[in-house]
Design a protein around this motif. Structure first.
Motif, PDB file in Angstrom:
ATOM      1  N   ARG A 167       0.815  -1.215   0.000  1.00 17.35           N
ATOM      2  CA  ARG A 167       0.000   0.000   0.000  1.00 17.35           C
ATOM      3  C   ARG A 167       0.851   1.269   0.000  1.00 17.35           C
ATOM      4  O   ARG A 167       0.478   2.266  -0.619  1.00 17.35           O
ATOM      5  N   GLU A 170       1.777   2.008  -3.556  1.00 19.30           N
ATOM      6  CA  GLU A 170       0.606   2.453  -4.305  1.00 19.30           C
ATOM      7  C   GLU A 170       0.226   3.885  -3.931  1.00 19.30           C
ATOM      8  O   GLU A 170      -0.108   4.701  -4.797  1.00 19.30           O
ATOM      9  N   THR A 196      -9.027   9.370  -7.900  1.00 17.84           N
ATOM     10  CA  THR A 196      -8.591   7.977  -8.038  1.00 17.84           C
ATOM     11  C   THR A 196      -7.927   7.493  -6.759  1.00 17.84           C
ATOM     12  O   THR A 196      -8.179   6.375  -6.292  1.00 17.84           O
ATOM     13  N   GLU A 197      -7.085   8.341  -6.172  1.00 23.91           N
ATOM     14  CA  GLU A 197      -6.415   7.969  -4.923  1.00 23.91           C
ATOM     15  C   GLU A 197      -7.431   7.758  -3.803  1.00 23.91           C
ATOM     16  O   GLU A 197      -7.336   6.792  -3.038  1.00 23.91           O
ATOM     17  N   ASN A 200      -9.248   4.521  -4.317  1.00 30.32           N
ATOM     18  CA  ASN A 200      -8.412   3.382  -3.926  1.00 30.32           C
ATOM     19  C   ASN A 200      -8.405   3.197  -2.411  1.00 30.32           C
ATOM     20  O   ASN A 200      -8.476   2.064  -1.913  1.00 30.32           O
ATOM     21  N   SER A 203     -11.728   1.708  -1.358  1.00 29.01           N
ATOM     22  CA  SER A 203     -11.838   0.297  -1.732  1.00 29.01           C
ATOM     23  C   SER A 203     -11.025  -0.588  -0.795  1.00 29.01           C
ATOM     24  O   SER A 203     -11.474  -1.668  -0.393  1.00 29.01           O
TER      25      SER A 203
END
Length: 213
Positions: A167, A170, A196-197, A200, A203
């Motif tokens: 993570r 990412e 988008t970050e 993520n 999620s």
């Protein structure tokens, strides 16, 4: 006295955000007073301020405890943050100053170093400053005020995702994309990158909620 209250507030807030104080954990005034070196009245004032931040719950005859959020509440808040962060990043890309871009570049360098040495606490602090700079550079301060009110009690959920394998890498890639869009003044791309970050993060929390918390 005001400085002591602020110091106590910051002490407890940091312990909540970094996960030292867990959700539903009771916050004993006498213990906190001893830890910080202040009196109980100062602790009471700090806890009331933390309650306003939705980090603490104070109940009659039961005292204070760290506020807990259900998964549904966390996801709902993160959905709001995603939209607001997008508006803020779009505004920031059009208004960010060179000095702020330079500091963002330094933050990205620091993140790379912290990743190499697995310094999660330092990475958390840099992440916090990264977003603060974006908020400071945005012209849309109405959106900033709104997102800060929602984001503050949820920082601990965001940060704990950094403990998961892969993570950190990412997250740094995601922030690198945000930085590049801001650097190039690409408003739409900045909005897309930060959303988008946040998607993520949401999620990951949804999939790993019981493991993380």
């Amino acid at each position: 006295m005001k400085n002591q209250t602020e110091a106590t507030y910051q002490f407890v807030k940091q312990k909540i955000l970094d996960g030292t104080y867990k959700p539903m954990q009771k916050l004993i005034e006498t213990q906190l007073a001893e830890s910080v070196g202040v009196n109980r009245n100062t602790v009471k004032k700090a806890l009331m301020k933390l309650q306003q931040d939705h980090l603490v719950v104070i109940e009659d005859n039961r005292g204070a405890m760290v506020k807990s959020f259900t998964l549904d509440e966390v996801i709902a808040h993160l959905e709001i943050i995603e939209v607001l962060d997008g508006l803020i990043a779009k505004s920031a890309a059009q208004n960010i100053q060179e000095s702020q871009l330079l500091e963002l570049a330094e933050i990205m360098q620091g993140m790379e170093a912290d990743r190499e040495h697995n310094q999660v606490e330092e990475l958390v602090m840099l992440t916090n400053r990264f977003y603060d700079l974006i908020y400071e550079s945005a012209k849309n301060q109405t959106a900033v005020s709104m997102v800060q009110a929602v984001r503050t009690p949820l920082w601990r959920y965001h940060f704990r995702t950094l403990l998961l394998p892969g993570r950190k890498d990412e997250s740094i890639r995601g922030m690198q994309n945000i930085y590049q869009a801001l650097k190039n003044g690409l408003a739409e791309e900045a909005e897309r990158a930060i959303r988008t970050e946040m998607y993520n993060i949401r999620s990951i929390i949804e999939k790993n909620y019981t493991l993380l918390f």
